[in-house]
Structures are given as structure tokens and as C-alpha cells.
Design a protein around this motif. Structure first.
Motif, PDB file in Angstrom:
ATOM      1  N   ARG A  62       0.347 -20.231 -14.360  1.00 17.59           N
ATOM      2  CA  ARG A  62       1.255 -19.139 -14.739  1.00 17.59           C
ATOM      3  C   ARG A  62       0.872 -18.556 -16.090  1.00 17.59           C
ATOM      4  NH1 ARG A  62       6.129 -22.584 -12.964  1.00 17.59           N
ATOM      5  NH2 ARG A  62       6.336 -21.978 -10.795  1.00 17.59           N
ATOM      6  N   ARG A  66      -0.100 -14.724 -16.841  1.00 13.78           N
ATOM      7  CA  ARG A  66       0.634 -13.935 -17.842  1.00 13.78           C
ATOM      8  C   ARG A  66      -0.291 -13.413 -18.928  1.00 13.78           C
ATOM      9  NH1 ARG A  66       5.645 -12.964 -17.696  1.00 13.78           N
ATOM     10  NH2 ARG A  66       6.988 -14.371 -16.581  1.00 13.78           N
ATOM     11  N   TYR A 109       6.196  -8.818 -12.822  1.00 17.67           N
ATOM     12  CA  TYR A 109       5.772 -10.144 -13.268  1.00 17.67           C
ATOM     13  C   TYR A 109       5.561 -10.183 -14.776  1.00 17.67           C
ATOM     14  CZ  TYR A 109       3.445 -14.629 -13.336  1.00 17.67           C
ATOM     15  OH  TYR A 109       3.123 -15.931 -13.606  1.00 17.67           O
ATOM     16  N   GLU A 113      10.499 -13.442 -16.248  1.00 10.39           N
ATOM     17  CA  GLU A 113      10.084 -14.788 -15.917  1.00 10.39           C
ATOM     18  C   GLU A 113      10.844 -15.205 -14.670  1.00 10.39           C
ATOM     19  OE1 GLU A 113       9.344 -18.848 -18.332  1.00 10.39           O
ATOM     20  OE2 GLU A 113       9.231 -16.904 -19.273  1.00 10.39           O
TER      21      GLU A 113
END
Length: 142
Positions: A62, A66, A109, A113
Motif C-alpha cells: 500500500r 501511495r 485512492y 484511505e
């Protein structure tokens, strides 16, 4: 660089998903048949650890996702000014972004979160994987 110079294609999600899926299966098959056969207890221990806490595996993935979106300009406040994302939006969409477009997914995205059910799936699959690795080692199946 002008907007005419920027020619970015839209991502074909089904094709990308199929490529990622096939690559993942190939890598997992190679790891299963070579490394886990030679080191079954280490492999089972790692799988049990991931099964108990799937965030050990998911958090780095993740964060990498990000970070990549952040670099392209998808921020929590929205699309960053003068970023690649803003240039793409301006060139391809203007002021309107279609609801189910790739760009809209990246915006969503990058801004929020989200919790997902992915952790449950990773937990179950890694637990089942540990059973298969140990079962192969203990002679339950070949």
C-alpha cells in the motif's frame, strides 16, 4: 511541454490485471517448487506469520502504491498543480472526469484511505499455503 506533446493512453484494466495475475502465479509457482521444497519450515513459518498478521505483507504494498501516486500528483487534497496528473487531466478530460475512469480511481485512492477485505483473503490463503507446504514435507501428498 505543451498539452499537444502529452499523449498518455488510458490504462486497459483487464489486460493489466491479466498480466499481473499471470506474473504473480508464475513467481509463486517458482517459489513453491524450488525454495519452499528446500526450506519447508521457514516457508511455513513465514506463511503462518503473514496469516496471523496480513498487514505485514499489505502495508509495504500500500505504501509503495501511495508513494507512486504521490509522485504522479495524486494527493490527499486532490490533484497537485503542475503535476503529471494535472497535465493528464487537462489534456484528456478537461474539467470533467468520467466516473469509472482510471483517473477517477487514482484520485479516489490518492485522496482517501480505504480499508479492504484483502487482508482476510491474504490471511486465509497464507494459512492454507502453510498447510500445503507442511503437508508436502510430512508426506501427506506429493
Amino acid at each position: 511541454m505543451s498539452q499537444q506533446d502529452l499523449d498518455l493512453p488510458d490504462i486497459e484494466w483487464p489486460e493489466l490485471w491479466n498480466t499481473m495475475h499471470a506474473s504473480s502465479l508464475y513467481a509463486l509457482t517458482k517459489a513453491n517448487t524450488s525454495w519452499s521444497t528446500r526450506h519447508p519450515y521457514v516457508a511455513a513459518g513465514a506463511l503462518i506469520l503473514i496469516s496471523a498478521n496480513p498487514e505485514l505483507l499489505l502495508t509495504p504494498l500500500r505504501l509503495a502504491g501511495r508513494f507512486t501516486l504521490y509522485i504522479f500528483g495524486f494527493r490527499r487534497q486532490g490533484v497537485a498543480k503542475d503535476s503529471l496528473a494535472s497535465q493528464y487531466q487537462s489534456h484528456l478530460y478537461g474539467g470533467y472526469v468520467p466516473r469509472d475512469s482510471t483517473f477517477a480511481r487514482f484520485q479516489s485512492y490518492g485522496a482517501a484511505e480505504k480499508e479492504s477485505i484483502l487482508g482476510v483473503g491474504v490471511s486465509w490463503l497464507s494459512g492454507i499455503g502453510a498447510v500445503f507446504v507442511l503437508g508436502r514435507r510430512w508426506g501427506w501428498w506429493n
